[in-house]
Design a protein around this motif. Structure first.
Motif, PDB file in Angstrom:
ATOM      1  N   GLU A 157       0.829  -1.211   0.000  1.00  0.00           N
ATOM      2  CA  GLU A 157       0.000   0.000   0.000  1.00  0.00           C
ATOM      3  C   GLU A 157       0.861   1.257   0.000  1.00  0.00           C
ATOM      4  N   ARG A 160       2.427   1.745  -3.415  1.00  0.00           N
ATOM      5  CA  ARG A 160       1.391   2.295  -4.307  1.00  0.00           C
ATOM      6  C   ARG A 160       1.204   3.780  -4.062  1.00  0.00           C
ATOM      7  N   GLU A 164       1.555   6.844  -6.775  1.00  0.00           N
ATOM      8  CA  GLU A 164       0.382   7.645  -7.125  1.00  0.00           C
ATOM      9  C   GLU A 164       0.445   9.082  -6.603  1.00  0.00           C
TER      10      GLU A 164
END
Length: 371
Positions: A157, A160, A164
């Protein structure tokens, strides 16, 4: 005013604790630590601009750590947190150092995790900012595991979140790191300060935290083995232990209230019987029952004593009832008021329960009168 995206956990009446993230992550960095800290604190974890849910427009090229600290203060103001404890990782830790140096009146205590008073000069951060503005974050995110964790460990997570993040906002955060150097202000930091280093951290090695600890008066340094740059994600138990000890206001405040209500003799006996097996339970009682519930100003201590007496009668806890009859006297209840409360239990808890309760209370009150 647009605020930093944040998540609030814990009782609204508990002392506030703000948690800052590292570059490239979100407040998910604190997922394994924040819920436990929220037992005794009103925990507020926030996202950097352009990271997680925070707007990228909150930061601009050429930004400074002071700019980020200003956003944190605006968030605290919006939550009516005039004074608060603070812990931050890497860039989030730098924000904490800035607050301690420039706004000490706002902090009650500080923890700086896997961070530094300077980040190895401006050149590497200027270069990274240029790279991200030119190529985005995908390539840089590929090396996140090597920079953040020990071999074989990852938190998908967080990787990611790195990928992003908004490139312009990320680059502006790099600008802030490039310009940051607080070494000449460390000796003037007066808030209680804890430094936590990851022993295997290549980005901010333990020597960086030791430099801060040596300069900040009375600072404490904890080095965590098996931890790299994102210690709260990789070694949450060790980080939590250190933070609980440092931010133990709930336990300390709770112990003070516990002594005021139950008396020194009782608390001393309980503490003398404490073993490694029961230590966590005793800490839980001090932090939660006495540090949170009994300190909530919604009810007076007299009212809390009345409630406690009836609850103990209802469940037949007569040994505890004796202790709380004594506590009720310390909290200002008269024998007549205690009797009225027990008479009320005869109606709603049953006559046999009230009969036992009156016998217990009569014995305790007689002992109190004799003393």
């Amino acid at each position: 005013m647009t605020l930093l995206n944040h998540r609030t956990e814990g009782p609204a009446t508990a002392p506030p604790l703000l948690l800052g993230p590292s570059l490239g992550t979100s407040y998910a960095l604190w997922d394994k630590v924040a819920p436990e800290l929220s037992i005794g604190h009103r925990v507020v974890r926030w996202d950097l601009p352009g990271h997680g849910g925070s707007a990228a427009g909150l930061i601009a090229p050429g930004a400074t750590v002071g700019d980020l600290a200003g956003l944190v203060l605006a968030l605290a103001d919006s939550l009516s947190a005039e004074r608060f404890a603070y812990a931050g990782v890497s860039l989030g830790g730098a924000v904490g150092l800035h607050l301690a140096a420039h706004h000490p009146e706002r902090l009650t205590s500080l923890a700086v995790i896997c961070s530094s008073a300077h980040f190895n000069g401006s050149k590497p951060w200027r270069e990274r900012a240029e790279l991200v503005r030119r190529e985005g974050l995908a390539k840089l995110a590929e090396s996140a595991n090597d920079r953040w964790f020990t071999p074989g460990f990852t938190v998908p997570e967080l990787v990611r979140d790195h990928r992003e993040a908004d490139p312009e906002a990320y680059a502006a955060c790099c600008d802030a790191l490039a310009a940051f150097d607080l070494r000449d202000r460390l000796a003037g930091i007066s808030v209680p300060t804890l430094l936590i280093a990851g022993r295997d951290d290549p980005a901010t090695p333990p020597a960086h935290l030791r430099e801060i600890a040596d300069a900040v008066p009375d600072a404490t340094l904890v080095e965590i083995p098996g931890a790299s740059h994102l210690a709260p994600a990789e070694r949450p138990e060790a980080v939590l232990t250190a933070l609980r000890s440092h931010f133990g206001g709930g336990a300390k405040r709770g112990m003070a209230v516990r002594r005021e209500v139950l008396g020194d003799a009782h608390v001393d006996r309980a503490q003398s019987r404490q073993t490694p097996f029961t230590a966590r339970f005793q800490d839980f009682i001090s932090r939660y029952a006495w540090g949170e519930i009994w300190t909530d100003e919604t009810l007076s201590r007299r009212e809390r004593s009345l409630i406690t007496l009836t609850a103990l009668v209802a469940h037949g806890h007569y040994e505890e009832l004796a202790m709380h009859v004594r506590a009720a006297r310390r909290n200002g209840l008269t024998p007549d008021e205690i009797g009225a409360a027990l008479l009320q239990t005869a109606v709603y808890c049953g006559v046999p329960a009230a009969n036992s309760a009156f016998a217990t209370a009569q014995r305790v009150l007689a002992e109190e009168d004799g003393a």
